[in-house]
Motif scaffolding. Structure first.
Motif, PDB file in Angstrom:
ATOM      1  N   SER A  33      -2.681   7.590  89.416  1.00 20.53           N
ATOM      2  CA  SER A  33      -1.504   6.793  89.224  1.00 20.53           C
ATOM      3  C   SER A  33      -0.418   7.484  88.179  1.00 20.53           C
ATOM      4  N   GLY A  34      -1.093   8.789  87.849  1.00 22.39           N
ATOM      5  CA  GLY A  34       0.058   9.558  86.973  1.00 22.39           C
ATOM      6  C   GLY A  34      -0.689   9.815  85.509  1.00 22.39           C
ATOM      7  N   LYS A  35      -1.745   9.189  85.174  1.00 22.50           N
ATOM      8  CA  LYS A  35      -2.210   9.467  83.664  1.00 22.50           C
ATOM      9  C   LYS A  35      -2.287  10.774  83.172  1.00 22.50           C
ATOM     10  N   SER A  36      -2.806  11.696  83.843  1.00 19.19           N
ATOM     11  CA  SER A  36      -2.994  13.211  83.379  1.00 19.19           C
ATOM     12  C   SER A  36      -1.808  13.899  83.314  1.00 19.19           C
ATOM     13  N   THR A  37      -0.925  13.587  84.274  1.00 22.14           N
ATOM     14  CA  THR A  37       0.522  14.081  84.142  1.00 22.14           C
ATOM     15  C   THR A  37       1.245  13.536  83.116  1.00 22.14           C
ATOM     16  N   LEU A  38       1.195  12.438  82.866  1.00 25.42           N
ATOM     17  CA  LEU A  38       2.096  11.699  81.582  1.00 25.42           C
ATOM     18  C   LEU A  38       1.591  12.305  80.247  1.00 25.42           C
ATOM     19  N   MET A 188     -11.799  -0.132  75.691  1.00 24.78           N
ATOM     20  CA  MET A 188     -11.605  -1.747  75.416  1.00 24.78           C
ATOM     21  C   MET A 188     -11.987  -1.959  73.844  1.00 24.78           C
ATOM     22  N   ALA A 189     -13.124  -1.295  73.215  1.00 27.70           N
ATOM     23  CA  ALA A 189     -13.406  -1.407  71.924  1.00 27.70           C
ATOM     24  C   ALA A 189     -12.512  -0.367  71.053  1.00 27.70           C
ATOM     25  N   TRP A 190     -12.077   0.667  71.635  1.00 27.42           N
ATOM     26  CA  TRP A 190     -11.284   1.683  70.742  1.00 27.42           C
ATOM     27  C   TRP A 190      -9.908   1.506  70.640  1.00 27.42           C
ATOM     28  N   ALA A 191      -9.143   0.974  71.758  1.00 27.82           N
ATOM     29  CA  ALA A 191      -7.596   1.055  71.822  1.00 27.82           C
ATOM     30  C   ALA A 191      -7.048  -0.013  70.774  1.00 27.82           C
ATOM     31  N   ASP A 192      -6.065   0.247  70.220  1.00 26.04           N
ATOM     32  CA  ASP A 192      -5.070  -0.637  69.870  1.00 26.04           C
ATOM     33  C   ASP A 192      -4.045  -1.154  70.903  1.00 26.04           C
ATOM     34  N   GLU A 193      -3.849  -0.372  71.808  1.00 25.58           N
ATOM     35  CA  GLU A 193      -2.519  -0.881  72.716  1.00 25.58           C
ATOM     36  C   GLU A 193      -3.143   0.035  74.112  1.00 25.58           C
ATOM     37  N   VAL A 194      -3.036  -0.696  75.088  1.00 21.97           N
ATOM     38  CA  VAL A 194      -3.285   0.026  76.277  1.00 21.97           C
ATOM     39  C   VAL A 194      -2.168  -0.124  77.314  1.00 21.97           C
ATOM     40  N   LEU A 195      -2.002   0.959  77.932  1.00 24.24           N
ATOM     41  CA  LEU A 195      -0.711   1.082  78.798  1.00 24.24           C
ATOM     42  C   LEU A 195      -1.371   1.312  80.297  1.00 24.24           C
ATOM     43  N   VAL A 196      -1.102   0.393  81.235  1.00 23.65           N
ATOM     44  CA  VAL A 196      -1.571   0.367  82.462  1.00 23.65           C
ATOM     45  C   VAL A 196      -0.666   1.054  83.500  1.00 23.65           C
ATOM     46  N   LEU A 197      -1.130   2.170  84.167  1.00 25.49           N
ATOM     47  CA  LEU A 197      -0.194   2.697  85.093  1.00 25.49           C
ATOM     48  C   LEU A 197      -0.385   2.638  86.450  1.00 25.49           C
ATOM     49  N   ARG A 198       0.737   2.540  87.281  1.00 23.73           N
ATOM     50  CA  ARG A 198       0.257   2.615  88.796  1.00 23.73           C
ATOM     51  C   ARG A 198       1.501   3.305  89.492  1.00 23.73           C
ATOM     52  N   ASN A 199       1.129   4.185  90.221  1.00 23.81           N
ATOM     53  CA  ASN A 199       2.350   4.741  90.942  1.00 23.81           C
ATOM     54  C   ASN A 199       3.364   5.453  90.271  1.00 23.81           C
ATOM     55  N   GLY A 200       2.825   5.862  89.010  1.00 24.49           N
ATOM     56  CA  GLY A 200       3.805   6.502  87.929  1.00 24.49           C
ATOM     57  C   GLY A 200       4.552   5.755  87.296  1.00 24.49           C
ATOM     58  N   GLY A 201       4.388   4.364  87.093  1.00 29.12           N
ATOM     59  CA  GLY A 201       5.075   3.340  86.465  1.00 29.12           C
ATOM     60  C   GLY A 201       4.276   2.449  85.599  1.00 29.12           C
TER      61      GLY A 201
END
Length: 293
Positions: A33-38, A188-201
């Motif tokens: 989904s592009g996580k590591s690249t980002l 879940m227990a750590w993050a204040d905010e979550v960014l969900v990626l799919r196909n680089g977006g």
């Protein structure tokens, strides 16, 4: 001033977000989904096709713009961390360490490696090596720490230890973190905010609880665990109860032991749902009534 700002990474309508100092940001998504690249783009280790990354108000330079790739003030722990062979841990950590002995001792305790200082690197487990590689990045404390899939290939014991370490890095050392994982349940227990990626977006962004309970589609819902789609509403298994009286009646098709609870598969008249219960008396073939909380 914002610590980090991404503007249209990948082009107009691409990835944009802001991270405040002290905010725990998690990036989730399926493989590819592009996580590591980002994460590498943020750290100045890869160049975006379009857009800009600002760190403390200044543009993060691409690798071709620096003699040594990487943004000062940002530390990046890759999935493929490496340690020098045949060295004692304390030797590795002493390199480029400007901390006092007391500060170093505090860091090693936070990273849960103070008992490993006399060991040689070839006598360490994978989880121990990872925490040492992490401590090595922190002897010159960064203002932003990037963690790429830190929980992959760890057993439950080392994973729980690393989760405590990462939390304490933020709380005790005041280092802001971005963490990438293909398993959003680790976030879940750590993050204040979550960014969900799919196909680089960006597919969805928000606090973990909102994304878990109000996913915008089946992709996001499925990333964060089992779900039922009832009408147009996503319902988690723990939000369905077995009751004495209820409008929905069905037959138990399966009971799956999950440790502290059971996942129960129930066939209704025109659909099938999965619910979560601690009732040890439920058996396959039982007729039950269910209700939504």
């Amino acid at each position: 001033m914002d610590l980090l700002q991404l503007i249209d990474i990948g082009g107009v309508g691409g990835i944009s977000f802001v991270q405040k100092k002290g905010q725990n940001l998690a990036i989730a998504g399926e493989t590819g989904s592009g996580k590591s690249t980002l994460l590498k783009i943020i750290g100045g280790l890869a160049e975006p096709s379009a857009g800009v990354v600002l760190f403390e108000g200044e543009r993060v330079l691409a690798p071709r713009e620096r003699l040594v790739p990487g943004q000062p003030g940002i530390a990046y722990l890759s999935q493929h961390f490496e340690l020098w062979h045949n060295y004692r841990v304390e030797e590795i950590l002493s390199y480029a360490n400007d901390m006092s002995s007391d500060e170093s001792a505090e860091l090693y305790a936070i990273c849960h490696i103070d008992h490993l200082l006399g060991r040689r690197t070839d006598a360490l487990s994978g989880g121990e090596r990872q925490r040492i590689a992490l401590a090595r990045l922190l002897v010159k404390p960064p203002r932003l720490l990037l963690l790429d899939e830190p929980f992959s290939n760890l057993d439950m014991i080392h994973k729980d230890t690393l989760k405590r370490v990462i939390r304490n890095i933020g709380e005790q050392l005041g280092i802001t973190c971005i963490l990438v994982s293909h398993d959003p349940l680790d976030l879940m227990a750590w993050a204040d905010e979550v960014l969900v990626l799919r196909n680089g977006g960006v597919e969805q962004q928000g606090p973990p609880e909102r994304i878990y309970r109000q996913p915008i589609n089946e992709y996001v819902a499925g990333l964060f665990g089992k779900y039922n789609l009832i009408g147009k509403t996503f319902v988690r298994p723990e939000d369905i109860d077995i009751v004495e009286e209820g409008s929905l009646e069905g037959v138990v098709e399966g009971v799956i032991f999950q440790g502290s609870y059971y996942d129960v598969e129930v066939r209704l008249k025109n659909s099938r749902v999965v619910l979560r219960t601690t009732n040890v008396g439920i058996r396959k073939g039982d007729s039950v009534r269910i209700a939504l909380r």
